[in-house]
Scaffold this active site. Structure first.
Site, PDB file in Angstrom:
ATOM      1  N   GLY A 273       0.719  -1.263  -0.030  1.00 41.94           N
ATOM      2  CA  GLY A 273      -0.098  -0.181  -0.043  1.00 41.94           C
ATOM      3  C   GLY A 273       0.897   1.275   0.035  1.00 41.94           C
ATOM      4  CB  CYS A 390       0.491  -0.048  12.034  1.00 47.12           C
ATOM      5  SG  CYS A 390      -1.116   0.295  12.229  1.00 47.12           S
TER       6      CYS A 390
END
Length: 458
Positions: A273, A390
């Site tokens: 991504g 993350c």
């Protein structure tokens, strides 16, 4: 499982696979929905049943312990999953009680014995005799500490509660802990990214019938329905991507004007991504990107993510901890999106909170330290490194950067990451003090992305 509503059948199958085969709900559920040919309404029900049950699994296990008068480890695993799914419908959804019990009994009949079916019926009927608020009061009355109470109420492991408190306390915002835990249990909005050079954000907003994103200049908030069916998504010009991930990638690509001929590196690129957004940004500025990934299956995902882009990206399979030694001072911009616990994405990967353990943090921080050292070695003079996770866990974020700089920090400058992110964003971010930047679900509506920016002296 004849006689069971298709949406509940799909949800049960996915929960079973997650709990007992280590499957990932976000990967498996869409496949099961497609295979079952569910209508949009049933697909929505299956999604709520699956994610709602997995998010609140810890809380429901505490309720079931009281209702069944036995702990979860004393209940047959398949029947336990039937009970968890039933508990979510009775306590967490506006589902008719008789329908929830009836469907659960049918499922129990398929996976258990006659006595097991009676057990499920009895336990769920016990749940129906008290209101959700009454069950909550009973569960909280059993807790033994502040952290245990928060763990029970918001369905997070206690060690995660402590980690989140510590990360918020660094910013002087420990009082936001309950808000963060609550936000983790809310289904996230679906964000899209309009890839620069392929789609103009304003045009994509009109074409998709969506709204502009909250912070990222290339973000859209997806309209209702399956975003994969939008023409621009089918064409690969617009992708599903959290705004936090977008901002992390843009912090690197827009920290300074791009000079044609720059060499960029995405060290841990899977599933692709951020690599796609970086490749699009590199293409606009005349830079080139190398996307490296260790795991062969994820290398395939990176190639797939980059297929629709009109730029050539070199995709490699290799160990990123060795890149610094193999290619010293080669890259002008490096993204190190380090493997981490993923505690910042619990809204979209609810099972991760139950799958990860404190011991995983120690193992991951050792890997993160090696990757950080390799990234600094591969960074060209005058180049910029973005260290991203993350996860807000301080051991995986600022501690990795600070300890890495003590060992390898000669000639390395820490940049003001909050300032850079704010210069990219389209609205005030209300970030904590620098040099590190931490995004939060409860404050920003994004995953809890951590960003540190470092520059090597020319």
């Amino acid at each position: 499982m004849s006689g069971i509503q298709p949406a509940r059948r799909v949800a049960f199958d996915v929960i079973r696979a997650v709990e007992h085969d280590d499957a990932y709900a976000n990967l498996l559920l869409p496949k099961r929905i497609a295979a079952a040919r569910l209508s949009p309404q049933d697909a929505g029900l299956a999604t709520e049943l699956t994610y709602g049950t997995l998010r609140m699994l810890g809380y429901y296990d505490r309720v079931l312990t009281l209702a069944a008068r036995r702990t979860p480890d004393k209940i047959d695993p398949a029947l336990l999953d039937v009970l968890r799914l039933g508990a979510h419908q009775i306590l967490g959804m506006r589902v008719a009680v008789h329908a929830a019990v009836h469907e659960a009994v049918n499922q129990a009949r398929e996976v258990g014995s006659r006595s097991g079916t009676g057990f499920v019926n009895g336990v769920l009927r016990t749940l129906t005799r008290s209101t959700p608020d009454e069950w909550r009061e009973r569960v909280l009355a059993e807790t033994t500490s502040v952290d245990d109470r928060l763990s029970a109420e918001f369905s997070h492991p206690e060690w995660v509660v402590r980690a989140f408190r510590g990360a918020l306390a660094v910013e002087g915002r420990a009082d936001e802990l309950a808000g963060l835990l609550e936000a983790d249990n809310e289904p996230p909005r679906v964000s899209l990214v309009a890839l620069p050079g392929l789609a103009v954000t304003a045009d994509a907003v009109k074409a998709t019938g969506s709204d502009a994103g909250r912070y990222s200049p290339v973000a859209l908030t997806a309209p209702a329905g399956d975003p994969a069916r939008l023409p621009l998504v089918e064409q690969g010009k617009v992708r599903v991507q959290d705004e936090g991930s977008q901002l992390a990638a843009l912090a690197l690509s827009r920290v300074a004007p791009v000079v044609a001929g720059e060499r960029w590196l995405d060290m841990c690129a899977g599933p692709g991504g951020k690599a796609a957004l970086l490749a699009a940004e590199a293409g606009v500025g005349g830079a080139t990107l190398v996307a490296n990934e260790l795991v062969p299956a994820r290398v395939g995902l990176v190639r797939q993510a980059l297929q629709a882009l009109p730029v050539t990206v070199e995709v490699r399979q290799g160990d990123a901890t060795l890149l610094g030694e193999a290619e010293p001072e080669r890259y002008d911009r490096i993204l190190l999106d380090a493997p981490c616990t993923g505690l910042g994405a619990l809204r979209r990967r609810p099972e991760a909170r139950w799958r990860k353990q404190p011991r995983d943090v120690a193992e991951l921080t050792r890997l993160q330290a090696k990757l950080f050292a390799s990234a600094l070695a591969a960074l060209a003079p005058g180049g910029t490194l973005a260290y991203v996770t993350c996860s807000p866990h301080t051991a995986e974020t600022r501690a990795v950067v600070e300890s890495g700089l003590k060992r390898h920090g000669d000639g390395i400058e820490l940049l003001d990451a909050p300032g850079v992110l704010q210069s990219v964003a389209t609205a005030p971010l209300d970030l904590g003090p620098g040099p590190f930047a931490q995004l939060w679900p409860h404050r920003h509506g994004t995953d809890a992305m951590f960003v540190a920016l470092l520059r090597k002296q020319p």
